[in-house]
Design a protein around this motif. Structure first.
Motif, mmCIF file in Angstrom:
data_model
loop_
_atom_site.group_PDB
_atom_site.id
_atom_site.type_symbol
_atom_site.label_atom_id
_atom_site.label_comp_id
_atom_site.label_asym_id
_atom_site.label_seq_id
_atom_site.Cartn_x
_atom_site.Cartn_y
_atom_site.Cartn_z
ATOM 1 N N ARG A 135 1.071 -1.112 0.160
ATOM 2 C CA ARG A 135 -0.144 -0.138 0.187
ATOM 3 C C ARG A 135 1.061 1.366 0.087
ATOM 4 O O ARG A 135 0.520 2.248 -0.644
ATOM 5 C CB ARG A 135 -0.855 0.060 1.170
ATOM 6 N N GLN A 136 1.838 1.407 0.834
ATOM 7 C CA GLN A 136 2.865 2.423 0.857
ATOM 8 C C GLN A 136 3.442 2.441 -0.591
ATOM 9 O O GLN A 136 3.948 3.617 -1.137
ATOM 10 C CB GLN A 136 3.864 2.174 1.831
ATOM 11 N N ARG A 137 3.594 1.486 -1.419
ATOM 12 C CA ARG A 137 4.302 1.656 -2.615
ATOM 13 C C ARG A 137 3.290 2.369 -3.535
ATOM 14 O O ARG A 137 3.797 2.935 -4.399
ATOM 15 C CB ARG A 137 4.790 0.181 -3.094
ATOM 16 N N VAL A 138 2.145 1.924 -3.690
ATOM 17 C CA VAL A 138 1.129 2.613 -4.192
ATOM 18 C C VAL A 138 0.985 4.077 -3.876
ATOM 19 O O VAL A 138 0.840 5.016 -4.878
ATOM 20 C CB VAL A 138 -0.307 2.177 -4.021
ATOM 21 N N ALA A 139 0.903 4.556 -2.615
ATOM 22 C CA ALA A 139 1.146 5.757 -2.175
ATOM 23 C C ALA A 139 2.531 6.509 -2.962
ATOM 24 O O ALA A 139 2.317 7.771 -3.323
ATOM 25 C CB ALA A 139 1.242 6.241 -0.737
ATOM 26 N N LEU A 140 3.628 5.828 -2.936
ATOM 27 C CA LEU A 140 4.461 6.511 -3.339
ATOM 28 C C LEU A 140 4.490 6.784 -4.798
ATOM 29 O O LEU A 140 5.133 7.646 -5.349
ATOM 30 C CB LEU A 140 5.689 5.508 -2.961
ATOM 31 N N ALA A 141 4.001 5.802 -5.713
ATOM 32 C CA ALA A 141 3.869 5.601 -7.064
ATOM 33 C C ALA A 141 2.777 7.070 -7.467
ATOM 34 O O ALA A 141 3.170 7.747 -8.332
ATOM 35 C CB ALA A 141 3.031 4.476 -7.633
ATOM 36 N N ARG A 142 1.654 7.378 -6.522
ATOM 37 C CA ARG A 142 0.872 8.335 -6.730
ATOM 38 C C ARG A 142 1.680 9.452 -6.697
ATOM 39 O O ARG A 142 1.253 10.590 -7.400
ATOM 40 C CB ARG A 142 -0.205 8.252 -5.776
ATOM 41 N N ALA A 143 2.478 9.614 -5.559
ATOM 42 C CA ALA A 143 3.248 10.853 -5.441
ATOM 43 C C ALA A 143 4.198 11.016 -6.805
ATOM 44 O O ALA A 143 4.346 12.207 -7.264
ATOM 45 C CB ALA A 143 4.122 10.773 -4.335
ATOM 46 N N LEU A 144 4.886 10.102 -7.233
ATOM 47 C CA LEU A 144 5.854 10.177 -8.188
ATOM 48 C C LEU A 144 5.157 10.427 -9.561
ATOM 49 O O LEU A 144 5.817 11.294 -10.416
ATOM 50 C CB LEU A 144 6.782 8.938 -8.329
ATOM 51 N N VAL A 145 4.113 9.888 -9.733
ATOM 52 C CA VAL A 145 3.227 9.747 -11.035
ATOM 53 C C VAL A 145 2.918 11.241 -11.181
ATOM 54 O O VAL A 145 2.666 12.111 -12.547
ATOM 55 C CB VAL A 145 2.174 9.119 -11.230
#
Length: 233
Positions: A135-145
């Protein structure tokens, strides 16, 4: 460069006054005691808190007049802040298209970002079907994208076990180097970033008490205060 000069905020029970700078492309770890002002610092940069005075600039651009959605910064919270009814792809896509109105190009971009954070094939999973680290990886992807040049991470890995937490810190380091973004990350385990971060800032009592290389901070006269802060976190 991110430059913060004498940004003052006051509440009835707390006062903060921040001054520090972070080079473009650097990873800056922010450490300090609970309640010392680390999260407030990130919230101020993101636009959730407004200082009464001082200056806040990124590459010479004044950020203070900008509302949070207009600032060149994306924030990842400790609790990842995902929507349980949305898929991983949709949650990540919020950083790119808040309306979730996406064409094929957008979907490919978001899917590629999920792959970059190690979630290839997880596009259709919902948060309840993933581990805390995923889930934290998804949140990180959201920030980076989002494509914003400044990423703010507010103790995003504190609930993870030590091995996974270290893996996530290394992932952040790799991605910020590949994508040329600047990262400020609050963390209560400085040992996880001591050999990775370019800069470390010790924040206590609403002030940036000291900032420099991790070695210069961890081996300084602040070492007893840092040890106490870590044990209280």
């Amino acid at each position: 460069m991110l430059v913060i000069e004498n940004c003052r905020l006051t509440w009835p029970d707390f006062e903060a006054d921040y001054t520090m700078s972070v080079e473009t492309g650097a990873l800056c770890a922010v450490i300090g005691p609970s309640g010392g002002g680390k999260t407030t610092l990130l919230h101020m940069i993101a636009g959730f808190e407004t200082p009464e005075s001082g200056t806040l600039t990124l590459n010479g651009r004044n950020l203070l007049p900008l509302e949070p959605a207009k600032r060149p910064a994306a924030i990842v919270f400790q609790d990842h802040n995902l929507f349980p009814h949305l898929t991983a792809l949709q949650n990540a896509a919020l950083g790119l298209r808040p309306s979730l109105s996406m064409g094929a190009e957008d979907r490919n971009l978001v899917s590629g970002m999920l792959g970059a954070v190690g979630l290839k094939g997880f596009e259709e999973r919902k948060p309840g079907e993933m581990s805390g680290g995923q889930r934290q990886r998804v949140a990180l992807a959201r920030a980076l994208v989002s494509g914003r040049p400044l990423i703010l991470l507010d103790e995003p890995f504190s609930s993870l076990d030590p091995v996974l937490r270290r893996d996530m810190v290394q992932l952040v380091d790799r991605l910020r180097r590949e994508r040329g973004v600047t990262v400020l990350m609050t963390i209560h385990t400085p040992e996880d970033v001591a050999d990775i971060a370019d800069q470390m800032a010790f924040v206590a009592d609403g002030r940036v008490v000291a900032t420099g290389t991790p070695a210069s901070i961890l081996d300084s006269a602040l070492a007893p205060r840092i040890a106490a802060a870590v044990s209280d976190s």
